[in-house]
Motif scaffolding. Structure first.
Motif, PDB file in Angstrom:
ATOM      1  N   ALA A  77       0.832  -1.208   0.000  1.00 28.94           N
ATOM      2  CA  ALA A  77       0.000   0.000   0.000  1.00 28.94           C
ATOM      3  C   ALA A  77       0.864   1.254   0.000  1.00 28.94           C
ATOM      4  O   ALA A  77       0.573   2.237  -0.699  1.00 28.94           O
ATOM      5  N   VAL A  78       1.930   1.228   0.784  1.00 29.41           N
ATOM      6  CA  VAL A  78       2.841   2.377   0.821  1.00 29.41           C
ATOM      7  C   VAL A  78       3.514   2.561  -0.539  1.00 29.41           C
ATOM      8  O   VAL A  78       3.607   3.679  -1.060  1.00 29.41           O
ATOM      9  N   LEU A  79       3.973   1.462  -1.120  1.00 32.58           N
ATOM     10  CA  LEU A  79       4.621   1.538  -2.430  1.00 32.58           C
ATOM     11  C   LEU A  79       3.666   2.105  -3.476  1.00 32.58           C
ATOM     12  O   LEU A  79       4.041   2.971  -4.275  1.00 32.58           O
ATOM     13  N   GLY A  80       2.414   1.644  -3.459  1.00 32.48           N
ATOM     14  CA  GLY A  80       1.446   2.153  -4.413  1.00 32.48           C
ATOM     15  C   GLY A  80       1.152   3.627  -4.209  1.00 32.48           C
ATOM     16  O   GLY A  80       1.016   4.394  -5.180  1.00 32.48           O
ATOM     17  N   TYR A 166      12.475   7.251   6.254  1.00 32.72           N
ATOM     18  CA  TYR A 166      11.404   6.398   6.776  1.00 32.72           C
ATOM     19  C   TYR A 166      10.977   5.350   5.746  1.00 32.72           C
ATOM     20  O   TYR A 166      10.517   4.268   6.127  1.00 32.72           O
ATOM     21  N   ALA A 167      11.136   5.660   4.470  1.00 35.08           N
ATOM     22  CA  ALA A 167      10.877   4.648   3.442  1.00 35.08           C
ATOM     23  C   ALA A 167      11.897   3.511   3.555  1.00 35.08           C
ATOM     24  O   ALA A 167      11.558   2.332   3.398  1.00 35.08           O
ATOM     25  N   ILE A 168      13.144   3.868   3.846  1.00 40.79           N
ATOM     26  CA  ILE A 168      14.170   2.845   4.071  1.00 40.79           C
ATOM     27  C   ILE A 168      13.833   2.017   5.301  1.00 40.79           C
ATOM     28  O   ILE A 168      13.990   0.786   5.317  1.00 40.79           O
ATOM     29  N   ALA A 169      13.359   2.679   6.364  1.00 42.02           N
ATOM     30  CA  ALA A 169      12.963   1.956   7.578  1.00 42.02           C
ATOM     31  C   ALA A 169      11.810   1.006   7.293  1.00 42.02           C
ATOM     32  O   ALA A 169      11.779  -0.129   7.810  1.00 42.02           O
ATOM     33  N   ASP A 170      10.875   1.431   6.467  1.00 45.12           N
ATOM     34  CA  ASP A 170       9.757   0.571   6.070  1.00 45.12           C
ATOM     35  C   ASP A 170      10.272  -0.687   5.384  1.00 45.12           C
ATOM     36  O   ASP A 170       9.889  -1.818   5.738  1.00 45.12           O
ATOM     37  N   ALA A 171      11.165  -0.504   4.413  1.00 49.27           N
ATOM     38  CA  ALA A 171      11.724  -1.649   3.691  1.00 49.27           C
ATOM     39  C   ALA A 171      12.589  -2.510   4.605  1.00 49.27           C
ATOM     40  O   ALA A 171      12.576  -3.750   4.505  1.00 49.27           O
ATOM     41  N   ALA A 172      13.324  -1.880   5.515  1.00 46.15           N
ATOM     42  CA  ALA A 172      14.189  -2.627   6.426  1.00 46.15           C
ATOM     43  C   ALA A 172      13.375  -3.499   7.376  1.00 46.15           C
ATOM     44  O   ALA A 172      13.755  -4.640   7.681  1.00 46.15           O
ATOM     45  N   VAL A 221       5.873  -0.698  10.457  1.00 43.28           N
ATOM     46  CA  VAL A 221       4.607   0.040  10.569  1.00 43.28           C
ATOM     47  C   VAL A 221       4.856   1.518  10.818  1.00 43.28           C
ATOM     48  O   VAL A 221       4.184   2.380  10.226  1.00 43.28           O
ATOM     49  N   ALA A 222       5.815   1.846  11.685  1.00 42.23           N
ATOM     50  CA  ALA A 222       6.120   3.254  11.943  1.00 42.23           C
ATOM     51  C   ALA A 222       6.596   3.939  10.668  1.00 42.23           C
ATOM     52  O   ALA A 222       6.121   5.031  10.315  1.00 42.23           O
ATOM     53  N   VAL A 226       4.430   6.893   8.530  1.00 44.68           N
ATOM     54  CA  VAL A 226       5.022   8.215   8.284  1.00 44.68           C
ATOM     55  C   VAL A 226       5.066   8.505   6.785  1.00 44.68           C
ATOM     56  O   VAL A 226       4.729   9.611   6.343  1.00 44.68           O
ATOM     57  N   VAL A 227       5.478   7.530   5.981  1.00 47.58           N
ATOM     58  CA  VAL A 227       5.560   7.743   4.529  1.00 47.58           C
ATOM     59  C   VAL A 227       4.174   7.982   3.932  1.00 47.58           C
ATOM     60  O   VAL A 227       3.989   8.880   3.089  1.00 47.58           O
ATOM     61  N   LEU A 228       3.181   7.212   4.367  1.00 54.07           N
ATOM     62  CA  LEU A 228       1.816   7.420   3.873  1.00 54.07           C
ATOM     63  C   LEU A 228       1.329   8.833   4.180  1.00 54.07           C
ATOM     64  O   LEU A 228       0.823   9.544   3.292  1.00 54.07           O
ATOM     65  N   LEU A 229       1.474   9.253   5.433  1.00 61.02           N
ATOM     66  CA  LEU A 229       1.008  10.584   5.820  1.00 61.02           C
ATOM     67  C   LEU A 229       1.802  11.669   5.097  1.00 61.02           C
ATOM     68  O   LEU A 229       1.238  12.704   4.723  1.00 61.02           O
ATOM     69  N   SER A 230       3.091  11.444   4.897  1.00 61.78           N
ATOM     70  CA  SER A 230       3.901  12.460   4.221  1.00 61.78           C
ATOM     71  C   SER A 230       3.422  12.667   2.791  1.00 61.78           C
ATOM     72  O   SER A 230       3.362  13.805   2.315  1.00 61.78           O
ATOM     73  N   ARG A 231       3.072  11.591   2.112  1.00 64.58           N
ATOM     74  CA  ARG A 231       2.617  11.734   0.725  1.00 64.58           C
ATOM     75  C   ARG A 231       1.286  12.470   0.649  1.00 64.58           C
ATOM     76  O   ARG A 231       1.075  13.328  -0.213  1.00 64.58           O
TER      77      ARG A 231
END
Length: 257
Positions: A77-80, A166-172, A221-222, A226-231
């Protein structure tokens, strides 16, 4: 395969699944009864592996593969969202206007920020011991950061919220979960097996792999939240143009109301 053959195959598969679900439903224990076979097995397994929170034992041990699917849905969902809400060539970004925040709102938001952040980290760290865990704690941590937007303005939030990090943290977090599952295979067991020592019951080091998987989920999740809200915030506050695709930049004061 013809369209008619595909429809027949779909119908046969659907009827088979419906029959299995019906058989399972008729074999369920009576509502309000004293027989709880699944719950009893889940509790017994959680205690055997020194996990005080049975829900965390189910999520990160007994059905850890299911949790991987849930985590992957959020990751997708974040990637999309990142792809769909990216800035296009006919758009441009402008910094949002600074607005005056009421002193009372500023004071209490700044007080709540470190408290909320600490609570989120506590919920993640103690997920195998008490209600909560990586999913809940990750959302709390992400929410804590956005209190800075309420207390000051969007520019202050952007300074502590580099979306790329935070995108890196998501992937990590996603990768860490998969790697921990693979470690079970390398240990001679199965994927996502609880292969580490179970530790002392009701301590932070108890539960074997449960606290590690729980922490990986918390990071994922964190970062994802953050990435979702930032976009979405960037789309609402900074991006202009795009032939009507975006909402355009709006004043922060309008977005606060």
């Amino acid at each position: 395969m013809s369209r008619k053959a595909r429809l027949w195959l779909l119908a046969v598969g659907g009827i088979g699944v419906a029959v299995l679900l019906a058989c399972a439903a008729f074999d369920l224990p009576g509502f309000g009864g004293t027989s709880h076979p699944y719950g009893e097995r889940a509790v017994r397994s959680a205690l055997a592996r020194h996990t005080a929170n049975v829900i965390s034992s189910v999520n990160f041990d007994q059905r850890a593969f299911d949790t991987l699917g849930e985590e992957s849905i959020l990751f997708a969902a974040v990637l999309g969202t990142v792809v769909l809400l990216r800035e296009t060539r006919d758009e441009h970004s402008e910094p949002p206007e600074t607005v005056q925040v009421d002193p009372q709102v500023r004071r209490y938001a700044l007080i709540a920020l470190p408290v909320t952040l600490l609570i989120g980290l506590y919920v993640i760290a103690h997920g195998q011991l008490s209600p909560g865990g990586g999913f809940q704690g990750g959302v709390i941590v992400a929410t804590a950061l956005h209190l800075l937007y309420i207390a000051i303005d969007y520019k202050a939030l952007e300074r502590i919220r580099p979306a790329a990090a935070y995108a890196i943290a998501d992937a990590a977090g996603e990768a860490a979960y998969v790697l921990l599952g693979t470690a079970g295979l390398l240990a001679g067991s199965v994927f996502l097996a609880n292969f580490l020592p179970y530790g002392t019951f009701n301590t932070l080091s108890s539960g074997g792999t449960v606290p590690l998987l729980n922490a990986a989920i918390g990071v994922e999740v964190a970062g994802a939240t953050v990435v979702l809200l930032s976009r979405f915030l960037d789309q609402a506050l900074e991006i202009e143009g795009g032939g009507g695709r975006g909402t355009g930049r709006q004043g922060e004061e309008a977005n606060r109301s």
